[in-house]
Design an enzyme around this catalytic site. Structure first.
Site: not given
Length: 546
Positions: A281, A346, A396
């Site tokens: 990321e 995301k 994440c």
């Protein structure tokens, strides 16, 4: 923390002992998470909490107070990485909010402690409160869910059957049963055979279940089926801290440079040819779709290594909000010939980091508030095709939410990738996140590849075993052949329903108990156990108010 006492002279000592027990329980639970990772201490910590709350002299208000102490002792040592770079205020504020959830658990626990087999009902409430913390406030904060502490323990196998919620439930059940048996032996004048039987049966079922599940989990190696060679690039950042992205080009260059080193290893035979490469990321905080030079550098790296790269990039999204600098945190499949292809935007963005809820309010509380981004949640299946391999991406923060990996696997992902950026935190946070990824591997029976800007990057088998990893805050790369899996586990299919069942059982048990207390006449004057003592014999001998 007010409580009824049979002897005013001993009341202070009892309160101090219980306060110490609550704090000690929280510290033990914290020790079950990395960096220590003593999984058994979670059971001991929950047993100590049960010892405090099962005392009939502890009322609902007192239980709430002891729950806060337990929560603070747990979350303060669990989350110091939050304040490592922004100061103690955000760290302490988050710990205080999180501490309210064990306190909320304590209130129904006090009301249910007179029921036969109360450890079983308490465990359902523990699972219910963890669900509440995972959705509220601001979308929830599942960090600290007890099931994640068991990544290296024997109870982790229950993740394959019922997900993280079942691991939390069984861990809490074992701790509460241990406490109940110890209390019965120490306090009861006569043995409560029903209570002993319930605890013994619960512990036996957990042991038998773990023993039965372990061979199933460890037998599912997947080596007989298809496999793929993947590479992970950890380029590192110039420095840790909130301003790591002040040198965005340096971060991108680091990942290009490390990929070129990987290409050298492939040409020399020191590393196998990967089918695709995973970058972390934020490995390109420069939008490579708008910045031609950034795009050229990524293409250069992909051509050198001879494989597509899953690139973690920040993309400007003016089409989403023309008046606000909105961005998406995306993973792009970057082909060495055709360039950018499929991507994962995301879907679960982090409050107070990637966006700031109630921006007008919180900007007055901290100078760091304005550092929060303007990221917006994306949509999609959670799956990106990398050279024909369906890769489930949980970027994440997403890895701690049950729904992210579950949706990706149900949409066809045969492996999971966790691109992560921990440059704003420290190694403790990275190791905790690695434990979460290990549980996800067991839960879904998928290989998991973690790629971090600063580490810890790792390759995890479907059994939750780390077979390759990097050091923290050092450039590195990994190449490993991993099994792919198309079958869906029981947890993938049914864990969400199981969690709702636990919540329903918890709510129904409390409702029936409250109705029973309302309809049952009060006991003899001064008998604080009152009608509950006539339900069963779990409470201690009657005590009288001071």
């Amino acid at each position: 923390m007010r409580e009824v006492s049979a002897d005013g002279g001993h009341a202070l000592h009892r309160r101090l002992a219980k306060a110490a027990g609550a704090a000690g329980g929280g510290l033990l639970l914290a020790a079950s998470f990395p960096p220590l990772g003593w999984w058994v201490s979670a059971i001991a910590g929950l047993a100590l909490l049960a010892w405090v709350l099962a005392d009939p002299l502890t009322g609902a208000a007192g239980g709430f107070g002891y729950g806060v102490l337990f929560g603070l002792a747990f979350y303060l040592p669990l989350l110091p990485w939050v304040g490592a770079l922004v100061g103690p205020l955000p760290w302490v504020a988050l710990a205080v909010v999180c501490a309210l959830f064990p306190a909320i658990f304590a209130v129904p626990a006090v009301l249910l402690r007179a029921l036969t087999g109360w450890p079983l009902w308490w465990a359902t409430w523990w699972a219910a409160i963890e669900w509440l913390k995972s959705v509220f406030p601001f979308g929830g904060f599942p960090w600290g869910v007890v099931g994640f502490s068991q990544a290296d323990g024997p109870l982790a196998v229950f993740a394959r059957l019922g997900g993280v919620a079942l691991v939390s439930f069984t861990t809490a059940l074992v701790g509460f049963c241990v406490a109940a048996l110890a209390l019965l032996v120490r306090r009861s004048a006569r043995t409560d055979l029903k209570g002993v039987a319930v605890c013994v049966v619960c512990l036996a079922l957990v042991a038998i279940g773990a023993a039965a599940m372990a061979p199933m989990v460890w037998a599912s190696t997947g080596h007989a089926g298809p496999s793929v060679t993947v590479a992970v690039v950890q380029g590192n950042v110039p420095r840790l801290g909130l301003d790591f992205n002040a040198q965005r080009r340096a971060v991108l260059d680091n990942h290009v440079r490390q990929t070129l080193r990987l290409a050298d290893d492939i040409r020399s035979g020191r590393a196998a040819q990967p089918q695709f490469v995973i970058w972390p990321e934020n490995s390109s905080d420069i939008d490579p779709l708008l910045n031609e030079d950034a795009g050229r550098q990524i293409t250069r790296a992909a051509r050198a290594v001879g494989a597509p790269i899953l690139v973690g990039a920040v993309l400007a999204r003016p089409e989403w909000s023309p008046s606000t600098p909105v961005s998406s945190n995306s993973v792009i499949a970057w082909d060495p010939v055709s360039g950018p292809g499929q991507r994962h935007d995301k879907k679960i963005v982090q409050p107070f980091g990637e966006y700031l809820p109630w921006r007008g309010f919180f900007r007055h509380l901290s100078d760091y508030a304005e550092r929060a981004g303007y990221f917006t949640a994306g949509t999609g299946s959670g799956v990106v095709q990398a050279d024909g391999v369906p890769v489930g991406v949980t970027t994440c923060w997403e890895v701690i939410f049950d729904r992210a990996a579950r949706e990706a696997v149900l949409n066809g992902a045969q492996m999971l990738a966790v691109p992560s950026n921990n440059a704003t935190f420290n190694e403790q946070m990275s190791r905790q996140q690695l434990a979460f990824a290990k549980i996800r591997a067991i839960e879904h029976g998928r290989s998991v590849v973690v790629a971090g800007t600063t580490g810890i990057s790792a390759v995890i088998t479907p059994q939750g075993k780390v077979v390759a990893d990097t050091d923290f805050f050092e450039p590195a790369h990994l190449v490993y052949r991993i099994p792919l899996q198309a079958d869906v586990t029981a947890a993938t299919r049914w864990a969400a329903q199981l969690q709702w069942a636990l919540i329903a059982i918890a709510a129904a048990t409390l409702t029936v108990t409250l109705i029973g207390r309302i309809l049952t006449p009060p006991g003899p004057a001064g008998d604080i156990a009152g009608p509950a003592r006539r339900v069963n014999g779990w409470a201690w001998p009657p005590t009288r108010q001071a």
